[in-house]
Design a protein around this motif. Structure first.
Motif, PDB file in Angstrom:
ATOM      1  N   PRO A  99       0.827  -1.215   0.000  1.00  0.00           N
ATOM      2  CA  PRO A  99       0.000   0.000   0.000  1.00  0.00           C
ATOM      3  C   PRO A  99       0.858   1.262   0.000  1.00  0.00           C
ATOM      4  O   PRO A  99       1.821   1.379   0.776  1.00  0.00           O
ATOM      5  CB  PRO A  99      -0.808  -0.129   1.292  1.00  0.00           C
ATOM      6  N   ILE A 130      -2.999   2.392  11.054  1.00  0.00           N
ATOM      7  CA  ILE A 130      -3.476   2.426   9.680  1.00  0.00           C
ATOM      8  C   ILE A 130      -4.198   1.116   9.397  1.00  0.00           C
ATOM      9  O   ILE A 130      -3.635   0.039   9.615  1.00  0.00           O
ATOM     10  CB  ILE A 130      -2.321   2.591   8.670  1.00  0.00           C
ATOM     11  N   CYS A 132      -5.897  -1.346   6.575  1.00  0.00           N
ATOM     12  CA  CYS A 132      -5.651  -1.550   5.152  1.00  0.00           C
ATOM     13  C   CYS A 132      -6.330  -2.815   4.641  1.00  0.00           C
ATOM     14  O   CYS A 132      -6.453  -3.805   5.367  1.00  0.00           O
ATOM     15  CB  CYS A 132      -4.129  -1.645   4.934  1.00  0.00           C
ATOM     16  N   ASN A 133      -6.790  -2.759   3.396  1.00  0.00           N
ATOM     17  CA  ASN A 133      -7.203  -3.961   2.678  1.00  0.00           C
ATOM     18  C   ASN A 133      -6.014  -4.369   1.811  1.00  0.00           C
ATOM     19  O   ASN A 133      -5.731  -3.723   0.801  1.00  0.00           O
ATOM     20  CB  ASN A 133      -8.424  -3.679   1.795  1.00  0.00           C
ATOM     21  N   SER A 138      -6.285  -0.274  -0.480  1.00  0.00           N
ATOM     22  CA  SER A 138      -6.942   0.891   0.132  1.00  0.00           C
ATOM     23  C   SER A 138      -6.581   0.971   1.612  1.00  0.00           C
ATOM     24  O   SER A 138      -6.509  -0.037   2.308  1.00  0.00           O
ATOM     25  CB  SER A 138      -8.459   0.802  -0.038  1.00  0.00           C
ATOM     26  N   CYS A 139      -6.336   2.207   2.093  1.00  0.00           N
ATOM     27  CA  CYS A 139      -5.886   2.407   3.480  1.00  0.00           C
ATOM     28  C   CYS A 139      -6.634   3.557   4.134  1.00  0.00           C
ATOM     29  O   CYS A 139      -7.220   4.410   3.465  1.00  0.00           O
ATOM     30  CB  CYS A 139      -4.391   2.722   3.512  1.00  0.00           C
ATOM     31  N   VAL A 399     -12.302   0.254   4.185  1.00  0.00           N
ATOM     32  CA  VAL A 399     -11.647   0.714   5.401  1.00  0.00           C
ATOM     33  C   VAL A 399     -12.357   1.926   5.995  1.00  0.00           C
ATOM     34  O   VAL A 399     -12.015   2.390   7.053  1.00  0.00           O
ATOM     35  CB  VAL A 399     -10.170   1.060   5.139  1.00  0.00           C
TER      36      VAL A 399
END
Length: 399
Positions: A99, A130, A132-133, A138-139, A399
């Motif tokens: 990411p 943070i 995240c996926n 995405s974050c 997220v």
């Protein structure tokens, strides 16, 4: 006859392709949503219609209705600036795009500390979080939080992947004074800190100095300290369970004792020791299908033993529920290994690491099989990992 069979086969193929094209959009999305996640990324290369569908919110909604997906294990090594996972469905290693938010200077050394559903949570060096996926990259940076007392455990629970509904729980303090703080993604804020009282039924409470380091001589004559040496990503390791409407976070103290924090009842209790304090062993807690389990690697009679235990909540006694075959576990004898484990459904992923050996094992409760995984190699370089976190590869997880 061979020509006839070929014509029939070709005709059948044309019919099948035509049928798929004629499916309405809703039905096509529901059919394709069952594909493995790694295959979903290739939908866009089939045709313009499928590419448009793969990017649509309605397709992500269809994917969110799939009850579960075979877990991926997010691997942690000394180099934190790359993302490598083990795909349990295909028994293969994959490299993901790291990411971009985690490549920024203030997040460059962020360590994955918790995971749930399709999300993984990272903690940077300044104590920021943070979420995240890892599949989509995405974050989201969470609002800053006052670290307060000494942090003991970090747990996460995702209630809805599609709507991005999840909680992050921080447990802090020093026994017997413990507290917890919760981040709620729906309100995008940290809730007030709540103190935990000791459970009135807890009859296993330790002495106040129980977690002080204890030194003793091993059978080989070496000086041993019982405080566990955890890898950085497992320093705040914990598991989250939701049972009978009660949210419970389990974590290990520095001396290897299991603590259960009941967030619903706002109390905590201690579990009895599995092994005496004057013992050499490595231990970790995992969650499998809503149950807290403990994995222990110990040495007896010049051999190593790796076993899985479950505690009876009524009698507070530990019962063995699985054991690695001795011929397999003997390899780990006298290697001074640290084990870091993570549960996912019917499986436990185990990282065994030391200066002289690195191995990864996957145990399946249904088949009762212990499988040693192949080593991971990237560009001809063999990689070694300290630990792993389990998540479901879901393109719809927000997220």
């Amino acid at each position: 006859m061979e020509i006839g069979n070929g014509c029939i086969s070709k005709k059948r193929k044309l019919v099948e392709e035509g049928s798929l094209d004629e499916l309405n959009e809703d039905l096509l999305e529901r059919v394709l949503s069952w594909l493995p996640t790694s295959t979903l990324f290739r939908l866009g290369s089939v045709c313009k219609r499928w590419k448009s569908m793969a990017d649509s919110q309605s397709f992500k909604l269809a994917c969110s209705r799939i009850p579960s997906r075979d877990p991926w294990f997010y691997m942690v090594d000394a180099d934190l600036n790359r993302s490598i996972v083990f795909d349990s469905a295909k028994s293969s290693w994959k490299r993901l795009n790291h990411p971009s938010l985690l490549l920024r200077d203030h997040n460059r050394d962020s360590i994955p500390v918790a995971a749930s559903g399709g999300l993984v949570c990272f903690r940077n060096m300044s104590g920021g979080y943070i979420v995240c996926n890892p599949v989509t990259g995405s974050c989201r940076e969470l609002p800053p939080v006052d670290p307060g007392q000494s942090l003991l455990a970090i747990a996460m629970n995702a209630y809805s992947n599609y709507h991005g509904s999840y909680k992050l729980v921080l447990v802090s303090g020093d026994l017997p004074k413990l507290s917890f703080k919760v981040y709620n993604s729906i309100t995008n804020c940290w809730e007030e800190e709540i103190m935990l009282r000791r459970n009135a039924d807890d009859c296993t409470k330790s002495n106040d100095n129980d977690d002080d380091a204890v030194y003793f001589l091993s059978t080989a004559g070496n000086v041993v300290v019982t405080n566990m040496q955890r890898s950085p990503s497992k320093q705040y390791s914990s598991v989250f369970t939701l049972k009978d409407g009660e949210e419970i976070v389990y974590f290990l103290t520095s001396s290897g004792r299991v603590i259960a924090c009941n967030l619903t009842q706002k109390c905590f209790s201690e579990y009895p020791r599995l092994l005496p304090v004057f013992s050499e062993y490595s231990i970790d807690v995992v969650e499998c299908k809503g149950e807290m389990l403990v994995v222990v690697l110990s040495e007896f009679f010049e051999s190593a033993s790796l076993r899985v235990w479950q505690c009876d909540p009524k009698t507070k006694t530990w019962n063995q529920i699985a054991a690695m075959p001795p011929a397999m576990s003997h390899e780990f004898y006298d290697k001074k290994l640290d084990i870091n484990c993570v549960g996912a459904g019917d499986q436990i992923f185990i990282c065994l690491s030391s200066a002289e050996l690195c191995s990864y094992v996957l145990y399946n409760f249904v088949t009762n099989r212990w499988v040693e995984l192949p080593e991971c190699s990237v560009n001809g370089e063999s990689l070694e990992f300290m630990s792993a976190l389990s998540f479901e590869p879901r393109i719809e997880a927000s997220v």
